[in-house]
Design an enzyme around this catalytic site. Sequence first.
Site, PDB file in Angstrom:
ATOM      1  N   LYS A  99       0.816  -1.217   0.000  1.00 26.40           N
ATOM      2  CA  LYS A  99       0.000   0.000   0.000  1.00 26.40           C
ATOM      3  C   LYS A  99       0.855   1.274   0.000  1.00 26.40           C
ATOM      4  CE  LYS A  99      -4.150  -1.893   0.097  1.00 26.40           C
ATOM      5  NZ  LYS A  99      -5.028  -1.799  -1.085  1.00 26.40           N
TER       6      LYS A  99
ATOM      7  N   GLU B  22     -10.225   5.308   2.911  1.00 26.90           N
ATOM      8  CA  GLU B  22     -10.919   4.147   3.446  1.00 26.90           C
ATOM      9  C   GLU B  22      -9.872   3.100   3.780  1.00 26.90           C
ATOM     10  OE1 GLU B  22     -10.237   4.457   0.303  1.00 26.90           O
ATOM     11  OE2 GLU B  22      -9.558   2.448  -0.242  1.00 26.90           O
TER      12      GLU B  22
ATOM     13  N   SER C 186       1.787  -9.583  -0.772  1.00 28.19           N
ATOM     14  CA  SER C 186       1.427  -8.164  -0.695  1.00 28.19           C
ATOM     15  C   SER C 186       1.651  -7.533   0.671  1.00 28.19           C
ATOM     16  CB  SER C 186      -0.033  -7.979  -1.109  1.00 28.19           C
ATOM     17  OG  SER C 186      -0.871  -8.800  -0.322  1.00 28.19           O
TER      18      SER C 186
END
Lengths: 397, 257
Positions: A88, A110, A377
């Site tokens: 991210k 969010e 990830s």
Amino acid sequence: MSDLNNGRYGIHGGQYVPETLMNEIHHLEECYEFYKNDKEFNDELESLLKEYAGRPSLLYYAEKMTKDLGGAKIYIKREDLNHTGSHKINNVLGQVLMAKKMGKTRVIAETGAGQHGVATATAAALLGLECEIFMGREDTERQKLNVYRMELLGAKVHAVTSGTQTLKDAVNETMREWVSRVHDTHYVLGSVMGPHPFPMIVRDFQSVISKEAREQILEKEGRLPLAVVACVGGGSNAMGMFYNFINDKEVKLIGCEAGGKGVDTFETAATMATGKLGIFHGMKSYFCQDDDGQIAPVYSISAGLDYPGVGPEHAYLRDSGRAEYVPITDDEAVEAFEYIAKTEGIICAIESAHAVAHVMKTAKNYSKDDIIIICLSGRGDKDVSAIAKYRGVDINE
Amino acid sequence: MSRIKNAFENKKAFIGFLTAGDPSIEKTEEFIYKLIEGGADLIEIGIPFSDPIAEGPVIQSANIRSLSGGTRISHLFELVENVRKNTEIPLVFLTYINTVFKYGTEEFFKKCNESGIDGIIIPDLPFEEKAEIKESAEKYDVDIISLIAPTSEDRIKLIAKESQGFVYVVSSMGVTGMRSEIKTDLESIVESVRKYTDNPIAIGFGINSPEQAEKYSKLADGVIVGSAIVKIIEEHKEDSGKYLKEYAEKMKSAMKN
């Protein structure tokens, strides 16, 4: 490359948002087109990614897994080793830096699992912007640690109590907040979804994953992989992992979505397997919904994949047959979570474990000359207590 | 003349919104008549949606109550058919685009036409995406009501020129809901809308008191009230009828001053 035309990927994408936001998203598109080609911006971003986030991330040969599974040669792209513990950060550093240059003083976002919220709070702390995060109340319970982490970083966390109280509702609430206060606020969307230009911006900032992975595998092996595998909720790490391999037609692109308790049950978040074409959250794409178009209350053990839609470029990659998408159940994901911990000494995010699970199931079908790259990830610290609970162990005091 | 124009003919229009199916479809029908008795000139019927992103908490809750009660899209068309048996008042739907798209756009507008819907408001379908419904809406004679926001600026011309029925001027930033104060410079927005269209203009979002109704009906051709009506229904449930009539009377008479 993908067929992007006016924010469209084939029939998918578009800009289905309230009029109040239209000038702002047009402005965002203009700014992005400018900064994308601006040397100063790119130098700054590259330096942040390298000096602060720790890029390039490692491409690790998982030798034990390879031998144990007895098939393809398995490499792992270690996005879990980035600062803040997931992919991210790639997107938020780009977006928050751009927001600052656009003169915004506040960012909102969010979050599902909390990884995007933590990353946004981190970038906002570093670059000196105010930050507010919207998170479904149920997710604030599942991911308490990340809530506190965001607060430590100076962000204000809002527990969203509307609807199903998960990621979808967090997006609704962030949209509502953005509509209320758009002049000084940038919405740092966390996935390759929402209205154009977000799917493009997030994909571009995440494409560093496949840019590096492609170079790294060519350097280590002198050839391209047979397949790249990534988990898909909205689809940002998968889009980042796929992007620079799209033109390498021989490389299979495989997305693993959250099957929950099974795609034949209502407790699933497998959009590609069970969703229908629709228009929601600013985009045309596939969504889990009923016959009246009411968005379905989806379910997954993984808060980060617990989303009833999928990014428009993924929908296009599926339509065109370029990528394939497979559902992975909670059970399979938890098993993979434990497997990679014991085999490789890596505690990965439960989201990423969905990709690991697919490789566990299929690696033996390939020869030892075939290479598979898994995009790992994120790291799994945040999931430890939930997995313990899943196994009937209470580790909370 | 279209029914929508009738609402503004020689008067300021009081436009009332309610969410269909809250607390039941039968009650919605009764409440529509009560609003009309109280003086409403046009009724905006909200089709409940699981994720109404343009709505504030009051209307969000009404959507949840309606869906929990089992409201289906087919019930909406039945409701309109029934109302049409008793009144010629203009009726418009407020819906999110996924509802229309999933139903089948052409079929949806065909049903609108057959049941007696005059216009449609879709908060998540901006000007640029209008092609999604334009052909079907035109074919079945349903006006697409355009929204203009405080941030529209240079887009006002674009939107107003192609407007149909009436122009919905959004009074404030943000979502629907009652506001004690509206800060937007509505006068200048209304003025620029008038430059590009002869269609009537109604102001909505945040209006709830007779004082506001008086003030904004002087500025525009009508006012739209949603959350305040839905709040009455939330409070009085099945018994809301007489309160709705009283409220509409109060608002309507303020607009005559």
